[in-house]
Design an enzyme around this catalytic site. Structure first.
Site, PDB file in Angstrom:
ATOM      1  N   VAL A  66     -18.373   2.080  -6.939  1.00  0.00           N
ATOM      2  CA  VAL A  66     -19.261   1.684  -5.843  1.00  0.00           C
ATOM      3  C   VAL A  66     -20.679   1.539  -6.370  1.00  0.00           C
ATOM      4  O   VAL A  66     -21.077   2.219  -7.322  1.00  0.00           O
ATOM      5  CB  VAL A  66     -19.212   2.712  -4.696  1.00  0.00           C
ATOM      6  CG1 VAL A  66     -17.807   2.800  -4.102  1.00  0.00           C
ATOM      7  CG2 VAL A  66     -19.662   4.088  -5.162  1.00  0.00           C
ATOM      8  N   PHE A  67     -21.431   0.660  -5.742  1.00  0.00           N
ATOM      9  CA  PHE A  67     -22.815   0.464  -6.179  1.00  0.00           C
ATOM     10  C   PHE A  67     -23.769   1.428  -5.479  1.00  0.00           C
ATOM     11  O   PHE A  67     -24.857   1.707  -5.976  1.00  0.00           O
ATOM     12  CB  PHE A  67     -23.266  -0.983  -5.955  1.00  0.00           C
ATOM     13  CG  PHE A  67     -23.114  -1.493  -4.550  1.00  0.00           C
ATOM     14  CD1 PHE A  67     -24.049  -1.196  -3.571  1.00  0.00           C
ATOM     15  CD2 PHE A  67     -22.031  -2.290  -4.198  1.00  0.00           C
ATOM     16  CE1 PHE A  67     -23.906  -1.678  -2.275  1.00  0.00           C
ATOM     17  CE2 PHE A  67     -21.871  -2.775  -2.914  1.00  0.00           C
ATOM     18  CZ  PHE A  67     -22.817  -2.463  -1.941  1.00  0.00           C
ATOM     19  N   GLY A  89     -17.859  -5.366  -9.431  1.00  0.00           N
ATOM     20  CA  GLY A  89     -16.776  -5.753 -10.322  1.00  0.00           C
ATOM     21  C   GLY A  89     -15.456  -5.724  -9.573  1.00  0.00           C
ATOM     22  O   GLY A  89     -15.407  -5.862  -8.348  1.00  0.00           O
ATOM     23  N   SER A 117     -13.305  -4.417  -0.114  1.00  0.00           N
ATOM     24  CA  SER A 117     -14.122  -3.682  -1.093  1.00  0.00           C
ATOM     25  C   SER A 117     -15.609  -3.961  -0.894  1.00  0.00           C
ATOM     26  O   SER A 117     -16.311  -4.385  -1.817  1.00  0.00           O
ATOM     27  CB  SER A 117     -13.705  -4.033  -2.532  1.00  0.00           C
ATOM     28  OG  SER A 117     -12.448  -3.478  -2.841  1.00  0.00           O
ATOM     29  N   PRO A 118     -16.131  -3.720   0.306  1.00  0.00           N
ATOM     30  CA  PRO A 118     -17.534  -4.042   0.588  1.00  0.00           C
ATOM     31  C   PRO A 118     -18.547  -3.158  -0.127  1.00  0.00           C
ATOM     32  O   PRO A 118     -19.747  -3.439  -0.072  1.00  0.00           O
ATOM     33  CB  PRO A 118     -17.623  -3.858   2.110  1.00  0.00           C
ATOM     34  CG  PRO A 118     -16.547  -2.885   2.444  1.00  0.00           C
ATOM     35  CD  PRO A 118     -15.431  -3.203   1.500  1.00  0.00           C
ATOM     36  N   TYR A 153       0.842  -1.194   0.000  1.00  0.00           N
ATOM     37  CA  TYR A 153       0.000   0.000   0.000  1.00  0.00           C
ATOM     38  C   TYR A 153       0.884   1.254   0.000  1.00  0.00           C
ATOM     39  O   TYR A 153       1.599   1.518   0.961  1.00  0.00           O
ATOM     40  CB  TYR A 153      -0.925   0.015   1.212  1.00  0.00           C
ATOM     41  CG  TYR A 153      -1.982  -1.061   1.211  1.00  0.00           C
ATOM     42  CD1 TYR A 153      -2.264  -1.806   0.069  1.00  0.00           C
ATOM     43  CD2 TYR A 153      -2.716  -1.337   2.362  1.00  0.00           C
ATOM     44  CE1 TYR A 153      -3.241  -2.796   0.077  1.00  0.00           C
ATOM     45  CE2 TYR A 153      -3.693  -2.322   2.380  1.00  0.00           C
ATOM     46  CZ  TYR A 153      -3.952  -3.048   1.232  1.00  0.00           C
ATOM     47  OH  TYR A 153      -4.915  -4.036   1.239  1.00  0.00           O
TER      48      TYR A 153
END
Length: 305
Positions: free
Chosen positions: A225-226, A220, A215-216, A52
């Site tokens: 983000v959804f 994809g 990545s909650p 990171y």
């Protein structure tokens, strides 16, 4: 913040882990405020990796939290190693060198948890076992786990590694939930029946390995983000409906959906936004009903057989 046991260890951890992959995007004052907010929320579990920011993120975190002995005693540090430029590397030499670098950057003598980051096709599990033994004997690492591994990869390690595997960090969100949905599409002639991970969800539950969803909020592979995304109108409508019922944000509900699963998962946040972090932490106090959980799953486009 509610807590849980990590895997089959005695280590008590908050149900939300704070991911530090993006801390490099904050200036010094912002990083200090972010870390302090996490501590105030009871989210004292911080997830790192040696890649990171090419290690810079660990240094920024150590500065932001003003790392010293009394601070270190009240936080839980997890980091990952095994990814190098153009390759994966689980060799004994690389693992030991990586941990020394991680400890130096975090300004600490030990990690609470070390995860092997991505499966190494050239892994020699005997070397991993030797590295883990050295790290355990020296006190540099207290607990061990993996990331992005399937059941047989873990079983291969367990054949040689004597330390328990306490965690497996895996991509999982409402829109990336195949490890859940293939479980009720057994023997069906549809794409959802395809077992792409070797039943890793059931394997981890059977072996007391804590799944740490990364990545909650993503759909994809880092496509976005959804939440609030026009591509998912039905899902967002349902999440907003449930959020209104509990007087919380859609962020809270997305995390609460993961926490509702009986596998006792520990989602890893990725946000550097203080208010969004607070919203993530509020999920600890939300218990979705079975109807709400399945309603959100279906709204994401999953069809029950």
């Amino acid at each position: 913040m509610k807590t849980m046991k990590l895997g089959n260890s005695a280590l008590e951890v908050p149900v939300i882990a704070v991911g530090c992959m993006r801390i490099k995007s904050l200036n010094k004052a912002e990083a200090e405020r972010f870390v302090q907010t996490a501590l105030e929320e009871g989210a004292n579990f911080f997830d790192h990796a040696d890649i990171y920011g090419s290690g810079v993120c660990e240094e920024i975190f150590a500065d932001a939290i003003h790392m010293r002995q009394d601070v270190r005693e009240n936080i839980i540090l997890q980091s990952k190693c095994g990814i190098r430029k153009g390759m994966f590397d689980f060799s004994k030499e690389h693992i030991l060198e990586s941990v020394d670098g991680i400890l130096k950057r975090l300004r600490t003598d030990y990690l609470d948890i070390l995860l092997l980051h991505r499966p190494d096709a050239l892994v020699e599990p005997e070397e991993v076992a030797e590295a883990f033994d050295v790290l355990e004997r020296s006190g540099k690492v207290l607990h061990f786990g993996v990331s992005n591994q399937n059941p047989l990869q873990i079983q291969l390690l367990k054949k040689y590694v004597k330390q328990p595997i306490v965690a497996n960090q895996l991509q999982l969100s409402i829109t990336n939930a195949t490890m859940i949905t293939n479980g009720f599409n057994v023997n069906m002639e549809n794409d959802s029946a395809v077992n792409r991970d070797g039943s890793i969800l059931d394997f981890c539950r059977l072996n007391d390995i804590t799944i740490q969803p990364w990545s909650p909020f993503q759909y994809g592979f880092f496509e976005g983000v959804f939440l609030g995304n026009d591509k998912f109108p039905e899902l967002n409508q349902k999440i907003d409906e449930v959020a209104e019922k509990y007087s919380v944000s859609n962020t809270t509900i997305a995390i609460a959906w993961l926490l509702r699963h009986p596998a006792r998962m520990q989602p890893v946040t990725g946000t550097m936004n203080i208010e969004r972090l607070k919203d993530c932490c509020k999920a600890s106090d939300i218990q979705l009903t079975r109807e709400e959980w399945y309603g959100i799953l279906r709204a994401a486009g999953n069809v029950l057989p």
